[in-house]
Design an enzyme around this catalytic site. Sequence first.
Site, PDB file in Angstrom:
ATOM      1  N   ASP A  42       0.829  -1.199   0.000  1.00 15.87           N
ATOM      2  CA  ASP A  42       0.000   0.000   0.000  1.00 15.87           C
ATOM      3  C   ASP A  42       0.867   1.254   0.000  1.00 15.87           C
ATOM      4  O   ASP A  42       0.547   2.249  -0.651  1.00 15.87           O
ATOM      5  CB  ASP A  42      -0.915   0.013   1.229  1.00 15.87           C
ATOM      6  N   ALA A  43       1.971   1.206   0.747  1.00 12.45           N
ATOM      7  CA  ALA A  43       2.856   2.374   0.821  1.00 12.45           C
ATOM      8  C   ALA A  43       3.464   2.684  -0.546  1.00 12.45           C
ATOM      9  O   ALA A  43       3.570   3.843  -0.944  1.00 12.45           O
ATOM     10  CB  ALA A  43       3.959   2.137   1.844  1.00 12.45           C
ATOM     11  N   ALA A  44       3.870   1.637  -1.266  1.00 14.33           N
ATOM     12  CA  ALA A  44       4.441   1.841  -2.600  1.00 14.33           C
ATOM     13  C   ALA A  44       3.395   2.407  -3.555  1.00 14.33           C
ATOM     14  O   ALA A  44       3.674   3.305  -4.354  1.00 14.33           O
ATOM     15  CB  ALA A  44       4.995   0.522  -3.137  1.00 14.33           C
ATOM     16  N   SER A  92     -13.145   7.306  -3.832  1.00 10.56           N
ATOM     17  CA  SER A  92     -12.068   7.040  -2.880  1.00 10.56           C
ATOM     18  C   SER A  92     -11.782   8.313  -2.098  1.00 10.56           C
ATOM     19  O   SER A  92     -12.378   9.364  -2.340  1.00 10.56           O
ATOM     20  CB  SER A  92     -10.812   6.577  -3.616  1.00 10.56           C
ATOM     21  N   LYS A 128      -9.530   3.182   9.469  1.00  7.97           N
ATOM     22  CA  LYS A 128      -9.711   2.849   8.053  1.00  7.97           C
ATOM     23  C   LYS A 128      -9.522   1.343   7.906  1.00  7.97           C
ATOM     24  O   LYS A 128      -8.407   0.836   7.973  1.00  7.97           O
ATOM     25  CB  LYS A 128      -8.708   3.605   7.184  1.00  7.97           C
ATOM     26  N   ARG A 149     -17.327  -2.046  -5.036  1.00  8.69           N
ATOM     27  CA  ARG A 149     -17.073  -0.691  -5.530  1.00  8.69           C
ATOM     28  C   ARG A 149     -16.708  -0.690  -7.004  1.00  8.69           C
ATOM     29  O   ARG A 149     -17.108   0.194  -7.752  1.00  8.69           O
ATOM     30  CB  ARG A 149     -15.945  -0.025  -4.729  1.00  8.69           C
ATOM     31  N   LYS A 301     -13.758  12.923   8.839  1.00 14.23           N
ATOM     32  CA  LYS A 301     -14.864  13.448   8.033  1.00 14.23           C
ATOM     33  C   LYS A 301     -15.499  14.642   8.741  1.00 14.23           C
ATOM     34  O   LYS A 301     -15.615  14.643   9.976  1.00 14.23           O
ATOM     35  CB  LYS A 301     -15.944  12.378   7.814  1.00 14.23           C
ATOM     36  N   LYS A 325      -3.012   8.004   6.603  1.00 18.89           N
ATOM     37  CA  LYS A 325      -2.418   6.672   6.527  1.00 18.89           C
ATOM     38  C   LYS A 325      -1.337   6.496   7.593  1.00 18.89           C
ATOM     39  O   LYS A 325      -0.639   7.438   7.963  1.00 18.89           O
ATOM     40  CB  LYS A 325      -1.809   6.441   5.136  1.00 18.89           C
ATOM     41  N   CYS A 430      32.390   3.379 -15.546  1.00 19.10           N
ATOM     42  CA  CYS A 430      31.253   2.469 -15.706  1.00 19.10           C
ATOM     43  C   CYS A 430      31.688   1.033 -15.425  1.00 19.10           C
ATOM     44  O   CYS A 430      32.642   0.542 -16.041  1.00 19.10           O
ATOM     45  CB  CYS A 430      30.699   2.581 -17.125  1.00 19.10           C
TER      46      CYS A 430
END
Length: 719
Positions: A42-44, A92, A128, A149, A301, A325, A430
Amino acid sequence: MSDISVEKLTELEAAAELERLARAIAHHDELYHAKDRPEISDAAYDALKRRNEAIEAHFPALVRDDSPSRRVGAAPALATFAPVVHARPMLSLDNAFSDEDVRDFVGSVYRFLGQLPDDSIAFTAEPKIDGLSMSIRYENGILVSGATRGDGTTGENVTANIRTIAEIPNRLPAGAPAVVEVRGEVYMAKSDFLTLNAQMEAEGKQTYVNPRNTAAGSLRQLDAKVTASRKLRFFAYAWGEMSDMPVDTQLGMVEVFRQWGFPVNPLMKRFNSVDGLLAHYRAIGMERPTLDYDIDGVVYKVDRLDLQTRLGFRSRSPRWAIAHKFPAEQALTILRGIDIQVGRTGALTPVARLEPITVGGVVVTNATLHNEDYIKGIGQKGEPIREGRDIRIGDSVIVQRAGDVIPQIVDVVLEEGKKRGEPYQFPHVCPACGSHAVREEGEAVRRCTGGLICPAQAVERIRHFVSRNAFDIEGLGEKQVEFFFNAEDPALCIRSPADIFTLKKRQENSLTKLQNIEGFGATSVKKLYDAIDARREIALHRFLFGLGIRHVGEVNAKRLARAYLSYAAFEKAALEAVPPKEGDRTDKGSEAWQDMLAVEGIGSIVAEAVVDFYGEPHNREVLAALLAEVTPLDEEARVATGSPVEGKTVVFTGSLERMSRDEAKAMAERHGAKTAGSVSKKTDLVVAGPGAGSKLAKATELGIEVINEDDWFKLVGED
């Protein structure tokens, strides 16, 4: 995802990155919402969306029609459940990641409403829930439907399965409004998840990954008995269509849900200050490990419903709510080494090799180190990073799963009395080809100057050359490119783009036949040769994009193609363009240089990249060999003529089985058609696959011609 700060992006770089982000986020939306198989944390995911929003805020004129900020979730993917159009969209929420973000949100509410005294607006705060969003419709007190949804507008009808969840009442008490849509989250308790996995393990079956995915998969079972056996649960917290509102506050409505028999979260509270909200956020965070359900933040809210109405909505989210979050998970481990990877453009990127550690349920062995400044602990302008602590091999480091697809090192833990290793010396050569690696002024990245002679860049550049949005040569995937590049036989090797188009001729005069090599066969080789021959004429913008010129992505390639119309004109301009002398304010550069800067969206950074590319003799040699085999089509002549779809607007909807959406769009454009993302009176044709929902319904309503995918291939003559 680029690590260049938004403020330093050019408009062209920003447009290209927004295009990449739109594709990436849509991909992950589909995996998460439609297939319940997320690939990243979720964080990504949140970091991708934050990056997209930051770029859009800085470049509002570049906001795309398919921007992630304009959509919610992903369209239903399974044709086994009928589509349901939500009476009110299931939007959302925007995200907050810091206390400051929350204060900004509250401040924006006050500013929007105006003339209200401080602390006069109450907000609710509730956990949440990490589950599956659901809308349950009641008519005259009877449960009539349950829908996921989906994409926010259209979900899936899972009514039979919803009825098996004991916590969801089949009837509402007398006095409830005639039409009620109760919205909330279906989830699986942690204890039930552990019990289910223990049962699966005892039966010798594969166990499940996490409660959220298990709940989503359970709700989509075709056999409702399976759903019933999974002990799913529900929290009510919102509503959709309501024929009458019983109360005038958010908290009051949730209390009504409780009276109607729905479970509501006991941790929901109301506050009149930001400090109260933040204190409750921290209290819930402390309680999080003891809860029997997964949560990933706290939702705030505006409590008064009349104020919610005044605040209204943005394109995909309400102005009156936000999700705060929880931070990404971290762990402590040892840095065992630093490897340098060389990318397609020659960028030298440091990658940390770690003592394996579990972070957020995933074993992590590698992490990004971004660039040499990040390792040194000192930024480009001398600003300290991690309070100036550098990173050395052998250090104890804090690893965080956030932001990037791979984790990142966020800090170093210095242990008193422990001797550290030597400071890391970032290479100036390199590691792939030994060419000098330079760092341009104002850039954080060091790059190899070897170009196509650098093996690391050559393979990646050829992969880029044959990629879908460049030459799009089917049969030359990553493995095949690597095979041909590493082949020692001159009849097989592909070291430059021109080698692709001479492969067949070299094979004709060779004893080493490609079809006799494992992994190939007569049929696949013929298909490969046909695919190569089909690209001997190529759209100018695809040709330019395929060259891999730095800063010339898809967007810029199209801009340059539209401006110069022919390759000859573009090449002439690139060779004649001379930038102004550094420090000479009177020098405007050559006429060709000024003309290039006059192209809409093309700035000095892109122009310099083009000039540098054509100024390198080795690149001109590679181009000469390629142009002996390939003809870039003039831009005005590249659209197919006489096609039955030329000049028409086409919409693709549903699940396409013979091509991807990108391929469908490219095919339509190749035949002179335009593609659109929605159906309107201007739409001429709809190509519908399985699972087509609201777009198909609207096309039927408007009397627009609808065909299936097979008919589309026949229509354009590519069957």
